[in-house]
Motif scaffolding. Structure first.
Motif, mmCIF file in Angstrom:
data_model
loop_
_atom_site.group_PDB
_atom_site.id
_atom_site.type_symbol
_atom_site.label_atom_id
_atom_site.label_comp_id
_atom_site.label_asym_id
_atom_site.label_seq_id
_atom_site.Cartn_x
_atom_site.Cartn_y
_atom_site.Cartn_z
ATOM 1 N N ALA A 1 1.198 -0.585 9.524
ATOM 2 C CA ALA A 1 0.370 -0.089 8.414
ATOM 3 C C ALA A 1 0.520 1.414 8.265
ATOM 4 O O ALA A 1 0.622 1.927 7.140
ATOM 5 N N ARG A 2 0.540 2.145 9.371
ATOM 6 C CA ARG A 2 0.723 3.609 9.289
ATOM 7 C C ARG A 2 2.083 3.965 8.707
ATOM 8 O O ARG A 2 2.198 4.896 7.913
ATOM 9 N N ASP A 3 3.115 3.229 9.121
ATOM 10 C CA ASP A 3 4.460 3.501 8.597
ATOM 11 C C ASP A 3 4.537 3.241 7.094
ATOM 12 O O ASP A 3 5.149 4.001 6.351
ATOM 13 N N VAL A 4 3.920 2.152 6.641
ATOM 14 C CA VAL A 4 3.982 1.782 5.230
ATOM 15 C C VAL A 4 3.077 2.667 4.384
ATOM 16 O O VAL A 4 3.453 3.115 3.305
ATOM 17 N N LEU A 5 1.859 2.928 4.868
ATOM 18 C CA LEU A 5 0.881 3.675 4.080
ATOM 19 C C LEU A 5 0.952 5.183 4.285
ATOM 20 O O LEU A 5 0.431 5.939 3.475
ATOM 21 N N GLY A 6 1.596 5.615 5.347
ATOM 22 C CA GLY A 6 1.688 7.054 5.645
ATOM 23 C C GLY A 6 2.199 7.900 4.487
ATOM 24 O O GLY A 6 1.611 8.941 4.177
ATOM 25 N N LEU B 1 1.803 7.545 1.480
ATOM 26 C CA LEU B 1 0.798 7.618 0.407
ATOM 27 C C LEU B 1 -0.347 8.574 0.733
ATOM 28 O O LEU B 1 -1.196 8.831 -0.122
ATOM 29 N N GLU B 2 -0.389 9.098 1.946
ATOM 30 C CA GLU B 2 -1.515 9.925 2.369
ATOM 31 C C GLU B 2 -1.751 11.139 1.466
ATOM 32 O O GLU B 2 -2.899 11.422 1.118
ATOM 33 N N ALA C 1 -3.496 9.842 -1.551
ATOM 34 C CA ALA C 1 -4.834 9.365 -1.190
ATOM 35 C C ALA C 1 -5.776 10.543 -0.964
ATOM 36 O O ALA C 1 -6.934 10.514 -1.381
#
Length: 82
Positions: free
Chosen positions: A38-43, A45-46, A49
């Motif tokens: 999840a961190r790799d995929v969503l990172g 987008l930080e 966000a």
């Protein structure tokens, strides 16, 4: 008969509270891997966000201040309507 492929994840420790440090190694490893994924995929987008959270906080604060100000001046509530 229904087979639950995730039954192995149903672990409730004697304390009744699931924490990473009291999970069975297989379950803990699985959840750690999901967290890393999840961190790799969503990172990436930080930044977006963070921008969104800052804008939302600003809008909420300005709305809260406007409502607080209007509540002191009820006549302004009618005038402020579109």
């Amino acid at each position: 008969m229904r087979v639950d492929a995730y039954a192995w994840m149903r672990f409730i420790p004697p304390s009744g509270t699931r924490m990473l440090d009291n999970l069975p190694p297989r379950l803990r490893g699985h959840l750690n891997a999901e967290t890393r994924y999840a961190r790799d995929v969503l990172g990436p987008l930080e930044p977006a966000a963070r921008w969104f959270r800052e804008r939302l906080a600003a809008v909420c604060l300005s709305f809260e201040l406007a409502v607080r100000d209007l509540s002191r001046h009820p006549a302004a509530c009618v005038a402020a309507r579109p």
